[in-house]
Enzyme design. Structure first.
Site, PDB file in Angstrom:
ATOM      1  N   LEU A  13       0.821  -1.207   0.000  1.00  0.00           N
ATOM      2  CA  LEU A  13       0.000   0.000   0.000  1.00  0.00           C
ATOM      3  C   LEU A  13       0.854   1.256   0.000  1.00  0.00           C
ATOM      4  O   LEU A  13       0.646   2.167   0.781  1.00  0.00           O
ATOM      5  CB  LEU A  13      -0.953   0.020   1.202  1.00  0.00           C
ATOM      6  N   CYS A  14       1.890   1.233  -0.826  1.00  0.00           N
ATOM      7  CA  CYS A  14       2.683   2.442  -0.923  1.00  0.00           C
ATOM      8  C   CYS A  14       3.034   2.703  -2.386  1.00  0.00           C
ATOM      9  O   CYS A  14       4.162   3.018  -2.724  1.00  0.00           O
ATOM     10  CB  CYS A  14       3.915   2.381  -0.050  1.00  0.00           C
ATOM     11  N   GLY A  15       2.052   2.541  -3.244  1.00  0.00           N
ATOM     12  CA  GLY A  15       2.230   2.868  -4.655  1.00  0.00           C
ATOM     13  C   GLY A  15       3.307   2.012  -5.294  1.00  0.00           C
ATOM     14  O   GLY A  15       3.396   0.828  -5.035  1.00  0.00           O
TER      15      GLY A  15
END
Lengths: 142, 294
Positions: free
Chosen positions: B90-92
């Protein structure tokens, strides 16, 4: 006006102290050295011990270092150490405990890995205690 | 066409997702501030150390006393890639851009006939590279720096690398990590650690003459202490940079997600209102035409 030298005391995680000093005491492998302004360039290793910085106002700040490098250059003195503790941050009771633990571990051991490890811990604990004692003496004076 | 009830459910679900993403964004923002401060305060140590290494190396130039950790093994047959990623997603594109770089490097090196070993730091990188180059993976590290990277943790990684080097497991070591530029920009960076490339920065001059430094006890002993330490410091720095980048990337990703969720809620609400109105109109028509028929 007295001559001063710029001192940086840096631990791996942050810069602890930076500023002018009239004299710096540091524990090197071959004994304690005192460095005055205009000292000749020198690069040497430090053992665990206490570092004292005499500031231009005459006040002394002391720190515990776990060993590291002392670099004297014409533009200043740099002390690098993995761990640096300010005198007031040292837990004297904890250091005392570590000292006793290390002394006990050293009894009966000779030239083994455990011995040298305990020896290193003992040196470290003693150095911490020394810093604390020096600070107490100083406070007693003031 | 979704029924009114389905639409209502969709809207509630997107709303709670938005709450989560916006909370994650806030958390990342505060962690980012801390990670950035940590990265900045660790900088002086690394800089000084590099300067000292420069001084030492200059005085040792031409002699053969340099430790192997600094000079390398003289071969470049086996490459070790230290891949610094995050433990969490969940950090691109944070993790996948590192993995992409490592994959490309590995491909290139293998094409040149070299051997490659990959040491993963962080769970996500290991999981993603396993499919393509699982055979090249060696034991790595996970769950480091949950409360911010500390120097002993970086030291641990550096020790593992040193041990591998001393066991002649590799010749060249490169670390791949995300260098922090800003909250929205992270730069995938490769840095060679072994042999260590000394910056060709010329010695500073004082009054025309180079300062002659005295070494105590001697150059070799100091280097023997300094070089492994330098490895740990470089590792520490890349892990700190990576951590700041991770939080920055997560913050940006979560910001986008929150905005997208908002758009989606607007669209769904519009659709919901339209179908509600259509239904009312339909019912009215039915009532009126029923009344007319009488």
């Amino acid at each position: 006006m007295a001559y001063t030298v710029h001192v940086d005391l840096v631990s791996a995680e942050e810069k602890i102290h930076s500023g002018p000093a009239e004299m710096v005491f540091a524990p090197t492998l071959s004994g304690e050295v005192g460095i005055l302004p205009h000292h000749a360039p020198m690069l040497t290793l430090m053992r665990a011990g206490d570092v004292r910085i005499v500031q231009p106002a005459g006040t002394v700040v002391s720190f515990f270092v776990s060993g590291g490098i002392l670099d004297v250059q014409p533009d200043g003195v740099t002390l690098l150490s993995d761990t640096v503790l300010r005198a007031e941050d040292i837990d004297a009771a904890e250091a005392e405990e570590a000292r006793q633990l290390a002394e006990r571990a050293m009894k009966g051991e000779r030239e083994t890995l455990a011995y040298s490890e305990a020896y290193a811990q003992l040196t470290e604990a003693l150095a911490k205690l020394r810093v604390v004692r020096l600070m107490r003496i100083k406070q007693g004076d003031g | 066409m979704l029924s009114l009830k389905d639409l209502r459910l969709r809207i509630t679900s997107v709303k709670s997702t938005r709450k989560i993403t916006s909370a994650m964004k806030m958390v990342a923002a505060s962690k980012l501030r801390r990670a950035q401060a940590a990265a900045e305060s660790a900088r002086p140590f690394a800089q000084r150390m590099e300067r000292m290494l420069g001084t030492l190396a200059a005085s040792l130039a031409g002699q053969s006393g340099a430790p192997r950790l600094l000079a390398g093994s003289g071969r470049d047959r086996v490459h070790l890639i230290v891949m610094v990623t995050a433990d969490r997603g969940l950090c691109g594109g944070f993790n996948s851009s590192i993995v992409r770089e490592v994959r490309r490097m590995t491909g290139d090196l293998l094409a040149e006939g070299k051997q490659v070993k990959i040491l993963p730091v962080g769970r996500k990188g290991r999981e993603q590279i396993r499919r393509d180059y699982g055979a090249h993976l060696i034991d790595g590290f996970e769950q480091l720096g949950r409360r911010g990277i500390t120097f002993p943790e970086a030291d641990q990684v550096a020790n593992a690398v040193t041990a591998l080097f001393e066991a002649e497991e590799f010749d060249v070591c490169t670390v791949v990590y995300n260098r922090f530029q800003s909250a929205i920009a992270q730069v995938v960076t490769r840095q060679q650690l072994i042999p260590f490339p000394l910056s060709a920065e010329p010695q500073r001059e004082f009054g025309g003459a180079r300062a002659v430094t005295e070494f105590e006890p001697n150059e070799e002993d100091i280097l023997a202490y300094l070089v492994p330490r330098n490895l740990a410091v470089q590792m520490f720095r890349s892990m700190l940079e990576s951590q700041a980048s991770e939080q920055g990337a997560r913050m940006t990703a979560m910001d986008n997600a929150t905005r997208n969720a908002g758009d989606m809620i607007n669209r769904l609400t519009m659709q919901y209102n339209r179908s509600r109105q259509a239904q009312i109109t339909k019912e009215l028509i039915e009532i009126i035409s029923g009344a007319e028929a009488l």
